[in-house]
Write an enzyme that holds these catalytic residues in place. Structure first.
Site, PDB file in Angstrom:
ATOM      1  N   ALA A 141      32.670 102.366 127.432  1.00  0.00           N
ATOM      2  CA  ALA A 141      33.200 101.428 126.443  1.00  0.00           C
ATOM      3  C   ALA A 141      33.863 100.226 127.126  1.00  0.00           C
ATOM      4  O   ALA A 141      33.966 100.151 128.356  1.00  0.00           O
ATOM      5  CB  ALA A 141      34.190 102.131 125.530  1.00  0.00           C
ATOM      6  N   HIS A 142      34.327  99.288 126.295  1.00  0.00           N
ATOM      7  CA  HIS A 142      34.854  98.028 126.833  1.00  0.00           C
ATOM      8  C   HIS A 142      36.120  98.233 127.667  1.00  0.00           C
ATOM      9  O   HIS A 142      36.943  99.077 127.386  1.00  0.00           O
ATOM     10  CB  HIS A 142      35.085  96.993 125.721  1.00  0.00           C
ATOM     11  CG  HIS A 142      36.017  97.428 124.637  1.00  0.00           C
ATOM     12  ND1 HIS A 142      36.255  96.667 123.527  1.00  0.00           N
ATOM     13  CD2 HIS A 142      36.771  98.538 124.478  1.00  0.00           C
ATOM     14  CE1 HIS A 142      37.120  97.267 122.740  1.00  0.00           C
ATOM     15  NE2 HIS A 142      37.448  98.399 123.296  1.00  0.00           N
ATOM     16  N   ASN A 143      36.200  97.434 128.732  1.00  0.00           N
ATOM     17  CA  ASN A 143      37.361  97.381 129.623  1.00  0.00           C
ATOM     18  C   ASN A 143      37.571  98.650 130.440  1.00  0.00           C
ATOM     19  O   ASN A 143      38.625  98.827 131.049  1.00  0.00           O
ATOM     20  CB  ASN A 143      38.650  97.053 128.848  1.00  0.00           C
ATOM     21  CG  ASN A 143      38.574  95.715 128.150  1.00  0.00           C
ATOM     22  OD1 ASN A 143      38.451  95.662 126.926  1.00  0.00           O
ATOM     23  ND2 ASN A 143      38.600  94.646 128.911  1.00  0.00           N
TER      24      ASN A 143
END
Length: 345
Positions: free
Chosen positions: A238-240
Site C-alpha cells: 500500500a501507499h507510503n
C-alpha cells in the site's frame, strides 16, 4: 558443461572425474549426465540411490557421497546457494538485442539507450528515460516521466505509472502494476472524497517483483522498495510503505499503508501487516500471520490458529470466546483458596 568449468566459475572443490554435465536435476530424478545437490538433511536417504553424475555437498558429507563408485563431487560450504549459482550458469538471463520495434509507441522527449530492446505493442509515455540493456516485453505500458536504470526487465503487461523510478537490474514479472493510486479517502459526511496521491514508487537496484503484484504510489511521500528486496506473486504493497533492503516476501502477503518493514526480513505467504507499524530488521513473519502491532525486536513471529476439523474448530472457538470468564473464575478461586489458607494458619 564440464565440472571443472563450473568450479572455475564458482569456486568449490572438485573430487572425482571431470565429467560433462547436461543439466541440473533433483536427487531422485537425476541421471548419468546430471548434477544434483544435497542441502536439506531430510533428503539424505536419497544420496546413496541417486544416479547423478555429480553431487554438490558439504565437505562433511564427502565420504558418504563418494561411496558410490564413479560419482564425482563438488564440495561447497552452502550447497543450496551453490546449486542456485550453477542453475544460473545453465540458464543465463536473456540479453537485450537493442532497438525499438516498429509497432511500439514512444512519445516525445524519451531517452532510450541504443542497447535496450523495446518489443512490439509497448507504450512509452513522455519524457521517459530507459538505461542500457533493458528489455521491455510486449504489452508493457510506461507512464510519463518514468525512469529505468540499466538491465531492467519488464515482462508482458507490466504497467509502470507516471513518475515512478526503477533502479538497475530490476525484474518485474507479468501483470505487475507499479504506482497505481494508494487507497486514500476522506469522508465528507455523505460520500468519500478521493485524496490525490502525489508521491511515486521508488524501486532500488536488484529488486525482483512477482507476477500480478501491486505497489501503490505514495500519498505525499514515496513508497520505497529497498535494494535487493524480493517480492513474490500477488502481493499488495500500500501507499507510503517502505520495504527494507534484501527483505523477501512470499505470495499473497499484504502490507497496509505507511508501514515500515526493516532490512533482511522474511514475510511468509498470505501474511498481513496492518498500517503505520514498524517492523525491526531481521524479523521473520510466518505464513498467514496477522501483524497488528509494531515489532521492535527481531525474532520469528507466528500467529496461525492450528488446523482442525470444522467441528473441533467450532468447539475450540466457543472455549476461546469464554476465555475471559474462565480467567475471572480462576482468579476468584485463587483468591478464595488464599483466604482459606490464611484462615487455617
Amino acid at each position: 558443461m564440464k565440472l571443472s568449468a563450473i568450479v572455475t566459475a564458482l569456486g568449490g572443490e572438485l573430487r572425482g572425474d571431470d565429467r560433462e554435465i547436461r543439466c541440473l536435476a533433483p536427487l531422485d530424478e537425476a541421471g548419468a549426465s546430471d548434477i544434483t545437490f544435497l542441502a536439506n538433511p531430510k533428503y539424505r536417504s536419497q544420496l546413496a540411490a541417486t544416479a547423478a553424475a555429480a553431487v554438490i555437498v558439504k565437505p562433511a558429507l564427502a565420504e558418504e557421497a563418494a561411496a558410490k563408485v564413479g560419482r564425482s563431487l563438488i564440495l561447497a560450504a552452502d550447497p543450496y546457494l551453490y546449486f542456485a549459482r550453477v542453475a544460473r550458469l545453465f540458464s543465463p538471463l536473456p540479453q537485450a538485442s537493442g532497438g525499438v520495434h516498429p509497432r511500439a509507441v514512444v512519445a516525445e522527449g524519451c531517452h532510450i539507450a541504443a542497447s535496450s530492446e523495446v518489443r512490439e505493442l509497448v507504450s512509452i509515455g513522455r519524457n521517459v528515460t530507459i538505461g542500457e540493456r533493458c528489455i521491455l516485453h510486449p504489452g508493457v505500458v510506461i507512464g510519463d516521466d518514468v525512469s529505468l536504470g540499466d538491465d531492467v526487465v519488464l515482462y508482458p503487461n507490466v504497467v509502470v505509472y507516471h513518475g515512478c523510478r526503477l533502479g538497475s537490474r530490476v525484474m518485474v514479472h507479468a501483470g505487475a502494476v507499479i504506482g497505481a493510486d494508494g487507497f486514500g479517502l476522506a469522508w465528507n459526511g455523505d460520500r468519500w472524497f478521493k485524496i490525490p496521491q502525489t508521491g511515486v514508487v521508488v524501486i532500488a537496484d536488484d529488486v525482483e517483483i512477482g507476477a500480478n503484484t501491486t505497489i501503490d504510489r505514495g500519498a505525499l511521500s514515496d513508497t520505497v522498495i529497498g535494494e535487493g528486496a524480493k517480492l513474490d506473486n500477488q502481493i499488495q504493497i500500500a501507499h507510503n510503505v517502505t520495504v527494507g533492503a534484501h527483505t523477501a516476501m512470499a505470495g499473497c502477503a499484504a502490507v497496509a499503508g505507511s508501514t515500515r518493514i526493516g532490512a533482511r526480513c522474511t514475510i511468509g505467504g498470505a501474511a498481513r501487516i496492518i498500517g503505520h507499524l514498524e517492523i525491526a530488521d531481521g524479523t521473520h513473519v510466518g505464513a498467514g500471520t496477522l501483524i497488528s502491532k509494531s515489532i521492535r525486536k527481531a525474532d520469528a513471529y507466528t500467529a496461525v490458529y492450528p488446523m482442525a476439523t470444522h467441528k473441533e474448530w467450532l468447539a475450540n472457538a466457543a472455549h476461546v470466546r469464554h476465555l475471559d470468564d474462565l480467567v475471572t473464575r480462576v482468579k476468584q478461586l485463587e483468591k478464595a483458596l488464599s483466604t482459606a489458607q490464611q484462615n487455617k494458619d
